[in-house]
Write a protein that holds these residues in place. Structure first.
Motif, short mmCIF file in Angstrom:
data_model
loop_
_atom_site.label_atom_id
_atom_site.label_comp_id
_atom_site.label_asym_id
_atom_site.label_seq_id
_atom_site.Cartn_x
_atom_site.Cartn_y
_atom_site.Cartn_z
N ASP A 1 -23.53 10.29 -23.00
CA ASP A 1 -22.18 9.92 -22.52
C ASP A 1 -21.83 8.53 -22.99
OD1 ASP A 1 -23.04 7.89 -20.58
OD2 ASP A 1 -23.84 9.57 -19.41
N ILE B 1 -34.67 6.16 -11.43
CA ILE B 1 -33.51 7.05 -11.17
C ILE B 1 -33.90 8.52 -10.99
CG2 ILE B 1 -31.71 5.63 -12.23
CD1 ILE B 1 -32.04 7.33 -14.77
N LEU C 1 -30.63 13.69 -9.97
CA LEU C 1 -31.62 13.58 -11.05
C LEU C 1 -33.01 14.03 -10.61
CD1 LEU C 1 -30.69 10.29 -12.99
CD2 LEU C 1 -30.36 12.66 -13.69
N LYS D 1 -19.24 11.03 -13.48
CA LYS D 1 -19.23 10.11 -12.33
C LYS D 1 -19.46 8.66 -12.75
CE LYS D 1 -22.19 11.27 -9.08
NZ LYS D 1 -23.03 11.39 -7.89
N TYR D 2 -20.40 8.46 -13.68
CA TYR D 2 -20.76 7.09 -14.05
C TYR D 2 -20.07 6.66 -15.35
CZ TYR D 2 -23.92 7.84 -10.25
OH TYR D 2 -24.41 8.11 -9.00
N SER E 1 -25.83 10.98 -3.47
CA SER E 1 -26.93 11.03 -2.51
C SER E 1 -28.25 10.57 -3.14
CB SER E 1 -27.11 12.47 -2.02
OG SER E 1 -27.28 13.32 -3.14
N GLY E 2 -28.29 10.39 -4.46
CA GLY E 2 -29.54 10.01 -5.13
C GLY E 2 -30.49 11.19 -5.26
N ASN F 1 -22.94 13.76 -13.63
CA ASN F 1 -23.28 12.33 -13.63
C ASN F 1 -22.57 11.60 -14.77
OD1 ASN F 1 -24.88 12.28 -11.42
ND2 ASN F 1 -26.84 12.17 -12.50
N ARG G 1 -30.76 5.29 -5.89
CA ARG G 1 -29.42 5.12 -6.48
C ARG G 1 -29.28 3.69 -6.99
NH1 ARG G 1 -24.48 6.09 -4.09
NH2 ARG G 1 -24.05 7.17 -6.04
N LEU G 2 -28.53 3.52 -8.06
CA LEU G 2 -28.32 2.16 -8.56
C LEU G 2 -26.96 1.65 -8.13
CD1 LEU G 2 -29.64 2.67 -12.19
CD2 LEU G 2 -30.93 2.14 -10.13
N ASN G 3 -26.10 2.59 -7.72
CA ASN G 3 -24.73 2.19 -7.35
C ASN G 3 -24.51 2.40 -5.86
OD1 ASN G 3 -24.81 3.70 -10.12
ND2 ASN G 3 -23.30 2.09 -10.29
P1 ADP Z 1 -26.51 10.18 -7.40
O1 ADP Z 1 -25.62 10.39 -8.57
O2 ADP Z 1 -26.20 11.05 -6.26
O3 ADP Z 1 -26.63 8.74 -7.02
P2 ADP Z 1 -28.68 10.91 -9.15
O4 ADP Z 1 -30.09 11.22 -8.79
O5 ADP Z 1 -27.92 11.93 -9.90
O6 ADP Z 1 -28.00 10.55 -7.80
O7 ADP Z 1 -28.69 9.57 -9.98
C1 ADP Z 1 -29.46 8.46 -9.59
C2 ADP Z 1 -28.84 7.18 -10.12
O8 ADP Z 1 -28.97 7.15 -11.55
C3 ADP Z 1 -27.37 7.09 -9.87
O9 ADP Z 1 -27.14 6.49 -8.59
C4 ADP Z 1 -26.88 6.21 -11.02
O10 ADP Z 1 -27.03 4.86 -10.68
C5 ADP Z 1 -27.84 6.52 -12.14
N1 ADP Z 1 -27.26 7.45 -13.14
C6 ADP Z 1 -27.44 8.79 -13.19
N2 ADP Z 1 -26.79 9.31 -14.26
C7 ADP Z 1 -26.19 8.30 -14.89
C8 ADP Z 1 -25.36 8.19 -16.06
N3 ADP Z 1 -25.02 9.23 -16.79
N4 ADP Z 1 -24.92 6.95 -16.41
C9 ADP Z 1 -25.26 5.87 -15.69
N5 ADP Z 1 -26.04 5.91 -14.57
C10 ADP Z 1 -26.49 7.10 -14.17
#
Ligand code: ADP
Length: 388
Positions: A317, A330, A350, A290-291, A346-347, A287, A336-338
């Motif tokens: 990070d 989250i 976490l 990715k973010y 897939s949300g 993550n 998911r926020l994005n």
């Molecule tokens: P996914 O990554 O598949 O969407 P996660 O359950 O891992 O699902 O994360 C849920 C949401 O939390 C993500 O869609 C993202 O918006 C936010 N998120 C998770 N980790 C981070 C991070 N390190 N920095 C910013 N946003 C994050």
């Protein structure tokens, strides 16, 4: 209410007359072994007349066994004999059926084989005690009933939860097979027929391939989620330093591709499910990559410190950060926020992390500011671990 009890002075009678306790005086009758076997009623005060239903005109001069025809007499005599033998008068609680009263009895010896009995009416107190006992018993019964109900509910919940876990596992596991077929054949169509239909058809095939890939990822993640409970390993002493080092080495290619800088402090041993702990670090690290911010290479730092009776780990990070209103959301599944256009996902990542932490009786939370990176904290309780 005095009749023939001459040896007590007038003043003593007055004292007895006005007492709030019932008083009666008996002349004791002994057998040839010196044991009191009865007593002749010599005096009763007003309270005794009222509470024992005694008629002084008729009853004074009569034997106690003639006036009170019940086991009460026997109990009296036992206590009186004990008193005569030991000099100690035991307080005695009796129930007197003729007037439906409870008394606390005490007594004392008087000269010339006279014996005075003092009687405190404790009927109200007894009734209150009885009521209290009854309501206690009722309450206990209700608590027992509720406990049985709750136990049944817990059992139902457990089994429906198990069913659900099985369902999630079987569904995601069995869905993989037909999906693999769809994926293989659409890729085959692409390879064989690309450019042979019109441009729209090529685009549609792309969509199908893309959606199939996402669905495969979703199912893989779901399967992973259900495995947190369905495929657990026993807790053992885990060297987190070692597993994180190994993970970093396994992810070298990804780190190089994404220009990732990863650092860490020394990490402790904890009692945990090793495979799940690896999974947890992997999800947090991926993550963090990715973010990331669009034009900044990802920087990740992993550390841990021991506090009281737990170990607090952190993974921070320099990524896009999270608005504080989403700090709880989250960790829930499919949240998911994005959008998928911004970032694939897939949300579930976490929520797997949260489920692993729950299984370890730890806590997880995030501290973050949009644009200023995020730090994910989680705790693992420090406890003695079964030998590896
Ligand atoms: P996914 O990554 O598949 O969407 P996660 O359950 O891992 O699902 O994360 C849920 C949401 O939390 C993500 O869609 C993202 O918006 C936010 N998120 C998770 N980790 C981070 C991070 N390190 N920095 C910013 N946003 C994050």
């Amino acid at each position: 209410m005095k009749k023939s009890y001459k040896s007590i002075t007038e003043n003593q009678f007055k004292l007895f007359d006005n007492m709030l306790e019932g008083v009666s005086v008996y002349k004791l009758i002994f057998n040839d072994k010196g044991k009191a076997i009865d007593g002749i009623l010599e005096y009763v005060n007003r309270v005794t007349v009222e509470t024992m239903n005694i008629n002084p005109e008729e009853d004074i001069g009569k034997k106690a066994s003639e006036i009170v025809k019940s086991d009460v007499n026997k109990a009296y005599l036992n206590v009186i004999n004990e008193f005569i033998g030991t000099g100690e008068y035991k307080r005695l609680e009796i129930y007197y059926p003729p007037t439906n009263k409870h008394f606390l009895i005490s007594g004392f010896n008087m000269p010339n084989n006279y014996f005075a009995i003092l009687r405190v009416d404790i009927t109200e107190q007894k009734e209150a005690e009885e009521k209290l006992k009854e309501s206690h018993a009722n309450l206990e019964l209700k608590v027992q009933e509720r406990t049985v109900e709750l136990d049944m509910l817990i059992e139902e919940l457990k089994s429906s939860n198990e069913e659900l876990q099985k369902f999630a596992y079987i569904a995601s596991h069995d869905l993989q097979e037909p999906l693999r077929t769809i994926s293989n054949f659409t890729q085959l169509i692409e390879r064989r027929y690309k450019g042979k239909f019109d441009s729209d058809a090529d685009e549609f095939i792309e969509y199908i391939i893309d959606a199939t890939k996402r669905m495969q990822q979703l199912i893989r993640d779901l399967l992973m989620y259900s495995k947190v409970t369905s495929q657990q390993e026993d807790f053992k002493l885990v060297d987190t330093e070692k597993i994180v080092k190994q993970l970093i080495s396994d992810l070298q290619v990804t780190f190089k591709e994404n220009n990732v800088k990863i650092t860490r402090n020394s990490l402790p041993n904890v009692c945990a499910d090793e495979r799940q702990l690896i999974q947890l670090f992997q999800n947090l690290i991926s993550n963090a990559i990715k973010y990331r911010k669009p034009k900044e290479p990802p920087k990740i730092h992993i550390s841990a410190k021991k506090e009281d009776n737990e170990c607090v780990f952190s993974v921070s990070d320099n990524g896009i950060g999270i608005e504080s209103e989403y700090f709880d959301r989250i960790f829930r599944i499919f949240q998911r926020l994005n959008t998928k256009e911004e970032c694939e996902g897939s949300g579930i990542g976490l929520s797997i992390v949260k489920k692993i932490i729950d299984r370890h009786s730890g806590r997880i939370w995030v501290e973050s500011e949009p644009g200023n990176g995020s730090t994910f904290y989680f705790t693992i309780p420090l406890k003695t671990c079964p030998k590896n």
